[in-house]
Design an enzyme around this catalytic site. Structure first.
Site, PDB file in Angstrom:
ATOM      1  N   HIS A 189       0.809  -1.231   0.000  1.00  0.00           N
ATOM      2  CA  HIS A 189       0.000   0.000   0.000  1.00  0.00           C
ATOM      3  C   HIS A 189       0.840   1.279   0.000  1.00  0.00           C
ATOM      4  O   HIS A 189       1.880   1.371   0.653  1.00  0.00           O
ATOM      5  CB  HIS A 189      -0.936   0.012   1.212  1.00  0.00           C
ATOM      6  CG  HIS A 189      -0.186   0.077   2.517  1.00  0.00           C
ATOM      7  ND1 HIS A 189       0.203   1.252   3.091  1.00  0.00           N
ATOM      8  CD2 HIS A 189       0.265  -0.906   3.327  1.00  0.00           C
ATOM      9  CE1 HIS A 189       0.851   1.008   4.216  1.00  0.00           C
ATOM     10  NE2 HIS A 189       0.909  -0.309   4.375  1.00  0.00           N
TER      11      HIS A 189
ATOM     12  N   HIS B 277      12.358  -0.078 -11.627  1.00  0.00           N
ATOM     13  CA  HIS B 277      12.129  -1.502 -11.910  1.00  0.00           C
ATOM     14  C   HIS B 277      12.147  -2.259 -10.586  1.00  0.00           C
ATOM     15  O   HIS B 277      13.055  -2.077  -9.777  1.00  0.00           O
ATOM     16  CB  HIS B 277      13.243  -2.030 -12.826  1.00  0.00           C
ATOM     17  CG  HIS B 277      13.195  -3.511 -13.053  1.00  0.00           C
ATOM     18  ND1 HIS B 277      14.300  -4.327 -12.919  1.00  0.00           N
ATOM     19  CD2 HIS B 277      12.168  -4.332 -13.385  1.00  0.00           C
ATOM     20  CE1 HIS B 277      13.956  -5.580 -13.189  1.00  0.00           C
ATOM     21  NE2 HIS B 277      12.673  -5.619 -13.462  1.00  0.00           N
TER      22      HIS B 277
HETATM   23  C1  COA Z   1      24.538  -5.560  -6.706  1.00  0.00           C
HETATM   24  C2  COA Z   1      24.974  -5.708  -8.155  1.00  0.00           C
HETATM   25  C3  COA Z   1      24.337  -4.616  -9.001  1.00  0.00           C
HETATM   26  C4  COA Z   1      26.495  -5.529  -8.154  1.00  0.00           C
HETATM   27  O1  COA Z   1      26.975  -5.689  -9.437  1.00  0.00           O
HETATM   28  P1  COA Z   1      28.505  -5.294  -9.755  1.00  0.00           P
HETATM   29  O2  COA Z   1      28.721  -3.865  -9.454  1.00  0.00           O
HETATM   30  O3  COA Z   1      28.800  -5.790 -11.132  1.00  0.00           O
HETATM   31  O4  COA Z   1      29.289  -6.072  -8.631  1.00  0.00           O
HETATM   32  P2  COA Z   1      30.280  -7.312  -8.734  1.00  0.00           P
HETATM   33  O5  COA Z   1      29.618  -8.501  -9.349  1.00  0.00           O
HETATM   34  O6  COA Z   1      31.584  -6.830  -9.319  1.00  0.00           O
HETATM   35  O7  COA Z   1      30.516  -7.645  -7.194  1.00  0.00           O
HETATM   36  C5  COA Z   1      31.189  -6.739  -6.313  1.00  0.00           C
HETATM   37  C6  COA Z   1      31.149  -7.335  -4.914  1.00  0.00           C
HETATM   38  O8  COA Z   1      29.788  -7.264  -4.436  1.00  0.00           O
HETATM   39  C7  COA Z   1      29.319  -8.602  -4.110  1.00  0.00           C
HETATM   40  N1  COA Z   1      27.921  -8.692  -4.515  1.00  0.00           N
HETATM   41  C8  COA Z   1      27.430  -8.513  -5.761  1.00  0.00           C
HETATM   42  N2  COA Z   1      26.094  -8.634  -5.754  1.00  0.00           N
HETATM   43  C9  COA Z   1      25.738  -8.902  -4.490  1.00  0.00           C
HETATM   44  C10 COA Z   1      24.509  -9.135  -3.859  1.00  0.00           C
HETATM   45  N3  COA Z   1      23.357  -9.105  -4.547  1.00  0.00           N
HETATM   46  N4  COA Z   1      24.497  -9.362  -2.528  1.00  0.00           N
HETATM   47  C11 COA Z   1      25.652  -9.398  -1.816  1.00  0.00           C
HETATM   48  N5  COA Z   1      26.866  -9.160  -2.364  1.00  0.00           N
HETATM   49  C12 COA Z   1      26.908  -8.928  -3.687  1.00  0.00           C
HETATM   50  C13 COA Z   1      30.228  -9.537  -4.895  1.00  0.00           C
HETATM   51  O9  COA Z   1      30.299 -10.811  -4.295  1.00  0.00           O
HETATM   52  C14 COA Z   1      31.545  -8.795  -4.858  1.00  0.00           C
HETATM   53  O10 COA Z   1      32.115  -9.000  -3.594  1.00  0.00           O
HETATM   54  P3  COA Z   1      33.720  -9.113  -3.433  1.00  0.00           P
HETATM   55  O11 COA Z   1      34.270  -7.787  -3.881  1.00  0.00           O
HETATM   56  O12 COA Z   1      33.895  -9.377  -1.977  1.00  0.00           O
HETATM   57  O13 COA Z   1      34.147 -10.243  -4.308  1.00  0.00           O
HETATM   58  C15 COA Z   1      24.580  -7.083  -8.756  1.00  0.00           C
HETATM   59  O14 COA Z   1      25.406  -8.140  -8.284  1.00  0.00           O
HETATM   60  C16 COA Z   1      23.122  -7.459  -8.461  1.00  0.00           C
HETATM   61  O15 COA Z   1      22.784  -8.045  -7.410  1.00  0.00           O
HETATM   62  N6  COA Z   1      22.253  -7.071  -9.399  1.00  0.00           N
HETATM   63  C17 COA Z   1      20.832  -7.385  -9.373  1.00  0.00           C
HETATM   64  C18 COA Z   1      20.487  -8.165 -10.632  1.00  0.00           C
HETATM   65  C19 COA Z   1      19.032  -8.477 -10.723  1.00  0.00           C
HETATM   66  O16 COA Z   1      18.281  -8.439  -9.775  1.00  0.00           O
HETATM   67  N7  COA Z   1      18.610  -8.782 -11.924  1.00  0.00           N
HETATM   68  C20 COA Z   1      17.186  -9.022 -12.203  1.00  0.00           C
HETATM   69  C21 COA Z   1      16.940  -8.800 -13.661  1.00  0.00           C
HETATM   70  S1  COA Z   1      15.250  -9.029 -14.073  1.00  0.00           S
END
Ligand code: COA
Length: 226
Positions: A146, A155
């Protein structure tokens, strides 16, 4: 009683989000003929004349500009919030009508409002007094409680949950399976990582991850229009 003729529709984009939009439109049409799907539009000229599934890629924005009136409605089937924003800005001059898509299996409260180009995907729930802004997309199985306000170009990814009175500012992206407790604000163009539990406000342009969510980094201003 008169029945409106199906509205012609083109889907901007040809990736996964666009194909899901096509599937949604076909589910809608199975309930009541609503749209006549003409095909996809794509900025990549190399794709013009190809197909996405069984639909043609008709052209790019120029195809719309050159099409004789009445112009078809357009849906921006582009998963990246910033890309939706850029394309919407570009189409502004053409004065196109943007279709709003709600899957027949979604639940949308009677007093919720949906802006042009908004999407509510299969199994999603949009509760009372929610405002879904222009080109804001609530993805498969997400729940929005709500009084939540989703600003334009936001998104909510599949299976994410927003508690009551959450404010999601322009372009913010709530990752798959994330949860946000009541009343929190997600700043403009922020990203909540997959599976995060947001218990504090997230600043603009921040990437917040974990349980509880903490800011991992803040992107430079202007990221969204780079
Ligand atoms: C958070 C996010 C944006 C980070 O992406 P990024 O900037 O490319 O980050 P990286 O993959 O380089 O990871 C960087 C660090 O964050 C950590 N990390 C990444 N995503 C994480 C998450 N969701 N939760 C916890 N830690 C996360 C990685 O393990 C890494 O840790 P490290 O440095 O200790 O190895 C991405 O991982 C994410 O969760 N995106 C959401 C995707 C999604 O929901 N898609 C749906 C599409 S419909």
């Amino acid at each position: 009683m008169t029945t409106a003729a199906p509205r012609e529709l083109v889907i901007y984009g040809g990736g996964g989000h666009a194909r899901e939009a096509v599937d949604l439109v076909r589910a809608l049409n199975a309930v009541r003929p609503t749209f006549t799907l003409l095909g996809h539009l794509d900025d990549d000229a190399a794709r013009h004349g190809t197909t996405v599934g069984d639909l043609p890629v008709l052209g790019g924005a120029a195809w719309l500009a050159e099409r004789p009136a009445p112009a078809p409605a357009v849906f921006l089937g582009l998963g990246a919030n910033a890309v939706r924003r850029r394309v919407a800005d570009r189409l502004h001059a053409l004065d196109v009508e943007f279709a709003t898509l709600v899957h027949p299996s979604a639940v949308v409260a009677a007093d919720a409002t949906l802006g042009p180009g908004a999407l509510v995907a299969a199994g999603a729930v949009v509760s009372v007094a929610v405002r879904v802004g222009a080109h804001a997309h609530v993805n498969v199985g997400a729940t929005v409680s709500h009084d939540v306000a989703l600003a334009p170009f936001t998104h909510v990814a599949p299976g994410a949950h927003l508690a009551g009175n959450v404010h999601v500012d322009e372009g913010a992206d709530v990752g798959i399976g994330a949860a946000v407790i009541q009343g929190r604000r997600l700043g403009a163009w922020s990203v909540v990582g997959a599976g995060a539990a947001v218990v504090r406000d997230v600043p603009p342009n921040a990437v917040a991850v974990g349980v509880p969510a903490r800011v991992a980094r803040v992107r430079a201003d202007g990221w969204q229009l780079a």
